[in-house]
Write a protein that holds these residues in place. Structure first.
Motif, mmCIF file in Angstrom:
data_model
loop_
_atom_site.group_PDB
_atom_site.id
_atom_site.type_symbol
_atom_site.label_atom_id
_atom_site.label_comp_id
_atom_site.label_asym_id
_atom_site.label_seq_id
_atom_site.Cartn_x
_atom_site.Cartn_y
_atom_site.Cartn_z
ATOM 1 N N ARG A 159 -4.507 4.738 7.790
ATOM 2 C CA ARG A 159 -3.719 5.832 8.364
ATOM 3 C C ARG A 159 -2.376 5.320 8.894
ATOM 4 N N LEU A 160 -2.310 4.034 9.249
ATOM 5 C CA LEU A 160 -1.075 3.476 9.797
ATOM 6 C C LEU A 160 0.063 3.418 8.790
ATOM 7 N N THR A 161 -0.241 3.536 7.497
ATOM 8 C CA THR A 161 0.842 3.555 6.506
ATOM 9 C C THR A 161 1.752 4.767 6.711
ATOM 10 N N LEU A 162 1.245 5.793 7.365
ATOM 11 C CA LEU A 162 2.052 6.973 7.670
ATOM 12 C C LEU A 162 3.047 6.700 8.804
ATOM 13 N N TYR A 163 2.861 5.566 9.500
ATOM 14 C CA TYR A 163 3.662 5.269 10.692
ATOM 15 C C TYR A 163 4.414 3.951 10.579
ATOM 16 N N GLU A 164 4.795 3.579 9.367
ATOM 17 C CA GLU A 164 5.538 2.331 9.170
ATOM 18 C C GLU A 164 6.847 2.323 9.952
ATOM 19 N N LYS A 165 7.492 3.460 10.011
ATOM 20 C CA LYS A 165 8.772 3.562 10.718
ATOM 21 C C LYS A 165 8.592 3.288 12.212
#
Length: 182
Positions: free
Chosen positions: A45-51
């Protein structure tokens, strides 16, 4: 003056930061408690929050969780991303390459003990992995359970009236909660 669109964007961005750190900390707790399968679901799920978290931090954690959970296909993907990040120096790139070689000389890029589900989109017949956060066929994005970090593949969830995040009903039955986990 701010338009309603600007206000919505500002509020949404604050929730994104809260979500990012919530899932990041949840994954850390799951790792600490040796719940590697749960951590692997959460970390994807953290791939959605790379920024918000940084690409290198996200993919290092994906590589670690997937390795510990014996999801070598996911680990291979994460290490490939790490080796190709423009933001890292040659030394770290070389270290990621050496790490990948040492792992994949022993193990093939295959996820062990992986379960698949039918995509919740009724028009799509694709099978999706329990680690997926979206369907690669139709692009349908799966909501995450804020209690476990896992994707929600069905309509059996509670939705917080304040923040509108979802929690699986099956998880709430296991450990009742009084407040939104987020």
């Amino acid at each position: 003056k701010y338009s309603s669109k600007d206000i919505d964007r500002i509020i949404f961005n604050q929730w994104r930061g809260a979500e990012a750190f919530h899932y990041y900390m949840l994954c850390q707790v799951q790792l600490y408690n040796k719940k590697f399968k749960e951590a692997c679901k959460t970390v994807m799920r953290l791939t959605l929050y790379e920024k918000e978290l940084g690409s290198e931090e996200v993919y290092r954690l994906i590589a670690l969780c997937s390795y510990l959970n014996k999801c070598f296909k996911i680990c291979s993907y994460a290490l490939c991303i790490l080796q190709n990040l423009e933001s890292i120096d040659k030394f770290r790139r070389l270290k990621y390459k050496e790490l990948a070689e040492s792992i994949f000389l022993k193990f093939g890029p295959k996820n062990i003990d992986e379960k698949f589900f039918k995509c919740p989109n009724e028009e799509c017949k694709q099978l999706v992995s329990e680690y997926d956060i979206y369907c690669k066929n139709c692009g349908n994005t799966f909501s995450g359970c804020v209690l476990t970090g896992a994707s929600i593949f069905d309509h059996h969830y509670f939705k917080c009236k304040q923040c509108h995040h979802k929690t699986k009903k099956s998880e709430v039955k296991k450990k009742p909660i009084n407040n939104c986990p987020l």
